[in-house]
Design a protein around this motif. Sequence first.
Motif, PDB file in Angstrom:
ATOM      1  N   GLN A 202      -0.143  72.565  37.199  1.00 42.27           N
ATOM      2  CA  GLN A 202      -1.432  72.518  37.893  1.00 42.27           C
ATOM      3  C   GLN A 202      -1.330  71.445  38.971  1.00 42.27           C
ATOM      4  N   CYS A 203      -2.357  71.307  39.760  1.00 40.57           N
ATOM      5  CA  CYS A 203      -2.344  70.326  40.855  1.00 40.57           C
ATOM      6  C   CYS A 203      -3.016  69.015  40.463  1.00 40.57           C
ATOM      7  N   ASN A 204      -3.112  68.736  39.166  1.00 41.62           N
ATOM      8  CA  ASN A 204      -3.805  67.548  38.674  1.00 41.62           C
ATOM      9  C   ASN A 204      -2.864  66.609  37.939  1.00 41.62           C
ATOM     10  N   VAL A 205      -3.020  65.333  38.220  1.00 38.86           N
ATOM     11  CA  VAL A 205      -2.379  64.275  37.443  1.00 38.86           C
ATOM     12  C   VAL A 205      -3.439  63.198  37.225  1.00 38.86           C
ATOM     13  N   PHE A 206      -3.142  62.247  36.359  1.00 43.61           N
ATOM     14  CA  PHE A 206      -4.138  61.241  36.004  1.00 43.61           C
ATOM     15  C   PHE A 206      -3.562  59.835  36.110  1.00 43.61           C
ATOM     16  N   PHE A 207      -4.432  58.888  36.425  1.00 45.86           N
ATOM     17  CA  PHE A 207      -4.046  57.496  36.306  1.00 45.86           C
ATOM     18  C   PHE A 207      -3.734  57.276  34.824  1.00 45.86           C
ATOM     19  N   ARG A 208      -2.702  56.481  34.527  1.00 45.22           N
ATOM     20  CA  ARG A 208      -2.384  56.222  33.126  1.00 45.22           C
ATOM     21  C   ARG A 208      -3.568  55.494  32.502  1.00 45.22           C
ATOM     22  N   HIS A 209      -3.965  55.976  31.341  1.00 45.42           N
ATOM     23  CA  HIS A 209      -5.215  55.548  30.732  1.00 45.42           C
ATOM     24  C   HIS A 209      -5.054  55.552  29.221  1.00 45.42           C
ATOM     25  N   SER A 210      -5.535  54.504  28.573  1.00 42.80           N
ATOM     26  CA  SER A 210      -5.500  54.470  27.118  1.00 42.80           C
ATOM     27  C   SER A 210      -6.654  53.606  26.624  1.00 42.80           C
ATOM     28  N   HIS A 211      -7.326  54.068  25.595  1.00 43.14           N
ATOM     29  CA  HIS A 211      -8.442  53.323  24.984  1.00 43.14           C
ATOM     30  C   HIS A 211      -9.444  52.859  26.049  1.00 43.14           C
ATOM     31  N   ASN A 212      -9.822  53.758  26.933  1.00 41.92           N
ATOM     32  CA  ASN A 212     -10.836  53.529  27.973  1.00 41.92           C
ATOM     33  C   ASN A 212     -10.401  52.615  29.109  1.00 41.92           C
ATOM     34  N   HIS A 213      -9.130  52.282  29.200  1.00 43.46           N
ATOM     35  CA  HIS A 213      -8.668  51.366  30.239  1.00 43.46           C
ATOM     36  C   HIS A 213      -7.480  51.943  31.002  1.00 43.46           C
ATOM     37  N   TYR A 214      -7.426  51.614  32.289  1.00 40.88           N
ATOM     38  CA  TYR A 214      -6.272  51.953  33.122  1.00 40.88           C
ATOM     39  C   TYR A 214      -5.096  51.094  32.672  1.00 40.88           C
ATOM     40  N   ILE A 215      -3.933  51.700  32.537  1.00 39.72           N
ATOM     41  CA  ILE A 215      -2.704  50.994  32.164  1.00 39.72           C
ATOM     42  C   ILE A 215      -1.838  50.924  33.430  1.00 39.72           C
ATOM     43  N   PRO A 216      -1.628  49.728  34.002  1.00 45.24           N
ATOM     44  CA  PRO A 216      -0.966  49.610  35.302  1.00 45.24           C
ATOM     45  C   PRO A 216       0.567  49.622  35.266  1.00 45.24           C
ATOM     46  N   ASN A 217       1.154  50.105  34.177  1.00 43.65           N
ATOM     47  CA  ASN A 217       2.609  50.144  34.088  1.00 43.65           C
ATOM     48  C   ASN A 217       3.045  51.385  33.312  1.00 43.65           C
ATOM     49  N   ILE A 218       4.340  51.591  33.210  1.00 46.18           N
ATOM     50  CA  ILE A 218       4.844  52.771  32.500  1.00 46.18           C
ATOM     51  C   ILE A 218       5.652  52.388  31.264  1.00 46.18           C
ATOM     52  N   LYS A 219       5.425  51.178  30.776  1.00 46.41           N
ATOM     53  CA  LYS A 219       6.094  50.707  29.567  1.00 46.41           C
ATOM     54  C   LYS A 219       5.457  51.380  28.341  1.00 46.41           C
ATOM     55  N   PRO A 220       6.198  51.465  27.230  1.00 43.75           N
ATOM     56  CA  PRO A 220       5.577  51.999  26.008  1.00 43.75           C
ATOM     57  C   PRO A 220       4.400  51.107  25.593  1.00 43.75           C
TER      58      PRO A 220
ATOM     59  N   SER B 105     -11.526  60.311  42.050  1.00 46.58           N
ATOM     60  CA  SER B 105     -10.302  61.052  42.335  1.00 46.58           C
ATOM     61  C   SER B 105      -9.914  60.868  43.792  1.00 46.58           C
ATOM     62  N   LEU B 106      -8.656  61.093  44.033  1.00 45.87           N
ATOM     63  CA  LEU B 106      -8.125  61.079  45.389  1.00 45.87           C
ATOM     64  C   LEU B 106      -7.079  62.177  45.472  1.00 45.87           C
ATOM     65  N   THR B 107      -6.689  62.512  46.684  1.00 50.34           N
ATOM     66  CA  THR B 107      -5.660  63.524  46.857  1.00 50.34           C
ATOM     67  C   THR B 107      -4.428  62.903  47.492  1.00 50.34           C
ATOM     68  N   ILE B 108      -3.275  63.394  47.030  1.00 50.40           N
ATOM     69  CA  ILE B 108      -1.977  62.918  47.503  1.00 50.40           C
ATOM     70  C   ILE B 108      -1.250  64.107  48.127  1.00 50.40           C
ATOM     71  N   ASP B 109      -0.621  63.875  49.253  1.00 52.13           N
ATOM     72  CA  ASP B 109       0.175  64.907  49.909  1.00 52.13           C
ATOM     73  C   ASP B 109       1.256  65.394  48.945  1.00 52.13           C
ATOM     74  N   LYS B 110       1.266  66.685  48.682  1.00 52.80           N
ATOM     75  CA  LYS B 110       2.218  67.301  47.758  1.00 52.80           C
ATOM     76  C   LYS B 110       3.660  66.967  48.136  1.00 52.80           C
TER      77      LYS B 110
ATOM     78  N   ILE C  14      -1.997  67.069  45.683  1.00 53.79           N
ATOM     79  CA  ILE C  14      -2.059  66.780  44.251  1.00 53.79           C
ATOM     80  C   ILE C  14      -3.320  65.949  44.047  1.00 53.79           C
ATOM     81  N   ILE C  15      -4.105  66.289  43.052  1.00 55.24           N
ATOM     82  CA  ILE C  15      -5.323  65.537  42.750  1.00 55.24           C
ATOM     83  C   ILE C  15      -4.989  64.487  41.696  1.00 55.24           C
ATOM     84  N   LEU C  16      -5.256  63.235  42.021  1.00 56.92           N
ATOM     85  CA  LEU C  16      -5.049  62.121  41.097  1.00 56.92           C
ATOM     86  C   LEU C  16      -6.418  61.643  40.642  1.00 56.92           C
ATOM     87  N   ARG C  17      -6.660  61.711  39.317  1.00 48.52           N
ATOM     88  CA  ARG C  17      -7.988  61.384  38.772  1.00 48.52           C
ATOM     89  C   ARG C  17      -7.931  60.200  37.823  1.00 48.52           C
ATOM     90  N   MET C  18      -8.983  59.414  37.892  1.00 48.94           N
ATOM     91  CA  MET C  18      -9.209  58.355  36.901  1.00 48.94           C
ATOM     92  C   MET C  18     -10.153  58.957  35.867  1.00 48.94           C
TER      93      MET C  18
END
Length: 175
Positions: free
Chosen positions: A156-174, A82-87, A101-105
């Motif tokens: 809440q103060c939490n968001v997540f890296f986009r993640h699907s099927h155990n992998h980080y998804i580096p885009n916001i496409k469907p 995790s890392l923190t981002i300035d709100k 904001i806490i950004l978690r993998m």
Amino acid sequence: MIKLRILLGSCFVSLCALACSSAITEPETAVVLTQAAKPFVINLGANGKPYYHLMFNLTAKNVTGIEHSSEAEFRQNGGQFSLTIDKNAFPIAAPKCKSDIILRMPWVASKVDVSEKYQLYLAILRVSEQNKGQLPVAIELNPYVSETQDKLVLEQCNVFFRHSHNHYIPNIKPL
């Protein structure tokens, strides 16, 4: 469809028609219409549930803290970090958060290869420690987000890296 016109020299160019009207020659009297794009997209999951995603550029200025771990520790922790981002640098309002904001993998089971996540982690460390550059990352705002009138608010103060099927998804496409 939104018709967007931009001022180009002494005439308007319509992005819809790509036409220029030479009849409009007074830029002082013309009004340029624009609509700000939403900083997020909504992708529907297989269950029809909306998932809110956005691309965010991590920089040394907006990353206020990051966990440090060796590669062995990283693997032992299932690729979770995790890392923190300035709100104030985050594009979604978070009225209940005091400063960051806490950004978690998300964690994955030890049998899953986390090499890709580790490379992302190292890239984030480089950006935050070298005090230069930026790294675009895909963020999922669910489950701590609500939408009202085309505006999102973090509950809440939490968001997540986009993640699907155990992998980080580096885009916001469907998916």
